[in-house]
Design an enzyme around this catalytic site. Structure first.
Site, PDB file in Angstrom:
ATOM      1  CB  ALA A   1      27.094  74.292  44.109  1.00 15.19           C
TER       2      ALA A   1
ATOM      3  CB  ALA B   1      17.590  71.288  50.754  1.00 10.77           C
TER       4      ALA B   1
ATOM      5  N   GLY C   1      15.540  68.706  55.038  1.00  9.76           N
ATOM      6  CA  GLY C   1      16.032  67.864  56.121  1.00  9.76           C
ATOM      7  C   GLY C   1      17.292  68.342  56.802  1.00  9.76           C
ATOM      8  N   GLY C   2      18.376  68.542  56.056  1.00  7.27           N
ATOM      9  CA  GLY C   2      19.601  68.966  56.707  1.00  7.27           C
ATOM     10  C   GLY C   2      20.829  68.745  55.862  1.00  7.27           C
TER      11      GLY C   2
ATOM     12  CD  GLU D   1      17.799  63.406  56.415  1.00  4.64           C
ATOM     13  OE1 GLU D   1      18.378  63.113  55.354  1.00  4.64           O
ATOM     14  OE2 GLU D   1      17.295  64.523  56.617  1.00  4.64           O
TER      15      GLU D   1
ATOM     16  CG  HIS E   1      12.063  62.522  48.702  1.00  8.34           C
ATOM     17  ND1 HIS E   1      11.132  62.111  49.636  1.00  8.34           N
ATOM     18  CD2 HIS E   1      13.114  63.019  49.410  1.00  8.34           C
ATOM     19  CE1 HIS E   1      11.598  62.362  50.848  1.00  8.34           C
ATOM     20  NE2 HIS E   1      12.796  62.917  50.736  1.00  8.34           N
TER      21      HIS E   1
ATOM     22  NE  ARG F   1      16.272  60.820  50.201  1.00  7.56           N
ATOM     23  CZ  ARG F   1      16.691  62.075  50.085  1.00  7.56           C
ATOM     24  NH1 ARG F   1      17.110  62.526  48.924  1.00  7.56           N
ATOM     25  NH2 ARG F   1      16.691  62.876  51.133  1.00  7.56           N
TER      26      ARG F   1
ATOM     27  CG  HIS G   1      14.311  64.528  45.822  1.00  4.24           C
ATOM     28  ND1 HIS G   1      13.729  65.709  46.253  1.00  4.24           N
ATOM     29  CD2 HIS G   1      15.340  64.284  46.681  1.00  4.24           C
ATOM     30  CE1 HIS G   1      14.383  66.158  47.309  1.00  4.24           C
ATOM     31  NE2 HIS G   1      15.365  65.316  47.590  1.00  4.24           N
TER      32      HIS G   1
ATOM     33  NE  ARG H   1      20.578  63.684  46.881  1.00  8.28           N
ATOM     34  CZ  ARG H   1      19.929  64.207  47.919  1.00  8.28           C
ATOM     35  NH1 ARG H   1      20.602  64.520  49.030  1.00  8.28           N
ATOM     36  NH2 ARG H   1      18.629  64.427  47.875  1.00  8.28           N
TER      37      ARG H   1
END
Length: 521
Positions: free
Chosen positions: A15, A47, A49-50, A116, A243, A289, A352, A387
């Site tokens: 960010a 991070a 996963g993607g 996911e 998580h 999650r 997480h 999220r």
């Protein structure tokens, strides 16, 4: 001589760097600070996963609905709609096209997408299981190409506001306005006054407030605490996402087992190898999650076991060998004696991601003039109560660019005469060296209090106990802080106890279970 910038950014993850790059490209003077010695060391780096990306099978409506479904309807709908409409294209246009990040591709030369939990289509672009690190390295390289000053080993102490830090008595009657930061230089121990026409908090979240977390030690709620002390609004602080799959190992701590493993067929199983997620959700292993975390927690409690397992080897459906698709996870687990291509992975839930934070509007503006909040430190409203996986990296890019665009378009500058009236940092008359053992002890007390009473399952009695304990810790830590010679660790401790208290008080106010805030009587 004081430093004065168009924009001062605290934090150098996805960010902060996205914002800095757009500001610099627009001709503004910008500086980025990080409390780490290595600018690569950020939450972004870890991070795996993607990142949600535009793909042929997706649509604005599908992405919007998935985000709101995962968030339990607590989302800010206009923010979600804006994000779903405009953000996914930025992966190709900004991260790949402008920044130069290299993500996994198919044999046809287009981005490869994985699935996911809670996603209705495979829309997650990635670089196997090192996506965050790949993006962080690319952003840092682009920042260097643009000669953006990135100053490591600096910790923000406090936000400077006109009504609190000016010698001009008239500023008390003006609207509150941010004018800079007090910044600790780790090397010299000096606290410097840095002025700016816009201050951007991109300091990450607060996973390290909990005893078990996937976050690096740097995640101590710094920006949230500073913003709160300056009078900025915070919202949704009770929504702390756990998580479900953190590697359970005595020597390897904080290591995330990406949700992408379940996206490629992996199943959560008990100590007998029996899958059980279908008992908790029709989505089974691809449930949101919060559902998966509570299921694992419940099964652990019911069986008296310290962990459950993620079995990828028996159910893998990917196109590459496991060790190539998930090289970081494969090598890390192998160091711990687990071959994920053959063995189930021992896992536990861990703190997480903070879905709440500093209240930020569609341009990243906080409730105080000149103060912006981006990434995990902010609550833009897109995450709601929980999220959706792989939206956070894209959120950082999207609001980083929007905030930069707003700063450039408004062209606001604070009059030099007003900056000259700001007070320098005042150190205590008699400051004492901080005993690191005392700081460690106090931090562990906070982490255990949060894990035991404000964790995956919460009760009224537990939250009230946490509130009382944190109030006691706060009084003692603040007294300690006012007498201490400043360093990074005492600043993190002060920030941690403030942010932890905000989470607990928000959890007490919200009597209903929603998303990752789950209450039992």
């Amino acid at each position: 001589m004081r430093r004065v910038y168009d924009a001062l950014i605290a934090g150098c993850g996805i960010a902060g760097l996205s914002c800095a790059i757009r500001l610099k490209e627009s001709g503004l003077s910008v500086v980025v600070i990080t409390k780490e010695d290595d600018p690569l060391e950020t939450n972004t780096r870890y991070a795996q996963g993607g990142v949600v990306s535009a793909c042929p099978d997706d649509s604005e409506g599908l992405l919007r609905d998935d985000i709101i479904r995962a968030g339990g309807g607590y989302n800010r709908r206009d923010a979600v709609e804006l994000f779903a409409r405009e953000a996914p294209e930025l992966v190709q246009d900004f991260l790949v096209g402008r920044v130069g990040a290299r993500l996994a591709e198919t044999g046809e030369g287009v981005l490869h997408y994985t699935g996911e939990a809670a996603h209705s289509v495979r829309r997650v672009a990635h670089d196997n299981d090192r996506t965050g690190k790949t993006l962080q390295q690319a952003l840092l390289a682009r920042a260097r190409d643009l000669d953006i000053p990135l100053l490591a080993g600096r910790t923000a102490v406090d936000i400077i506001t006109n009504d609190h830090h000016s010698r001009d008595a008239q500023e008390v009657f003006a609207d509150r306005e941010v004018m800079g930061l007090y910044v600790l230089d780790h090397a010299s121990g000096a606290v410097e006054t840095w002025c700016a026409h816009a201050v951007i908090l991109a300091t990450g979240g607060g996973g390290n407030l909990f005893h078990h977390t996937t976050n690096p030690p740097l995640a101590t709620g710094d920006g949230i605490s500073m913003a709160h002390r300056a009078g900025a609004e915070t919202i949704h602080m009770e929504f702390v996402q756990f998580h479900p799959t953190c590697f359970f190992h005595s020597d390897i701590k904080r290591f995330l087992i990406s949700e992408a493993l379940r996206g490629e067929g992996g199943k959560i199983v008990d100590h007998r190898g029996v899958p059980f997620m279908q008992e908790y959700s029709p989505l089974a292993d691809l449930a949101p999650r919060d559902v998966v975390s509570r299921a694992i927690y419940d099964r652990m409690a019911g069986t008296g076991r310290e962990c459950m397992f993620l079995d990828l080897a028996s159910h893998y459906s990917g196109r590459e060998p496991i060790r190539e698709r998930f090289p970081t996870i494969y090598e890390t687990c192998l160091r711990g004696g687990v071959d994920i291509s053959r063995d189930p992975i021992p896992i536990v839930p861990a703190a997480h991601y903070l879905c709440g934070g500093v209240k930020a509007d569609l341009f990243g503006r906080s409730s105080i003039k000149n103060l912006y909040a981006l990434g995990e430190v902010a609550c833009t409203g897109i995450h709601g109560a929980n999220r959706l996986a792989s939206t956070s990296l894209l959120e950082g890019v999207f609001w980083g660019l929007r905030a930069a665009g707003h700063i450039v378009s408004r062209g606001y500058t604070i009059e030099p005469s007003r900056l000259e009236t700001l007070r320098e940092w005042e150190a205590p008359a008699s400051s004492e060296e901080v005993d690191p053992l005392l700081v460690d002890q106090d931090m562990k007390l906070i982490q255990l209090t949060m894990w035991n009473y404000a964790g995956i399952i919460r009760t009224e009695r537990g939250l009230r106990r946490a509130d009382a304990d944190l109030a006691y810790h706060t009084h003692r830590i603040m007294k300690f802080y006012r007498q201490a010679r400043l360093n990074r660790r005492i600043l993190e401790l002060r920030n941690a106890v403030v942010s932890a208290s905000l989470i607990v008080k928000a959890a007490l106010r919200n009597k209903s279970s929603a998303g990752c805030h789950h209450r039992r009587s």
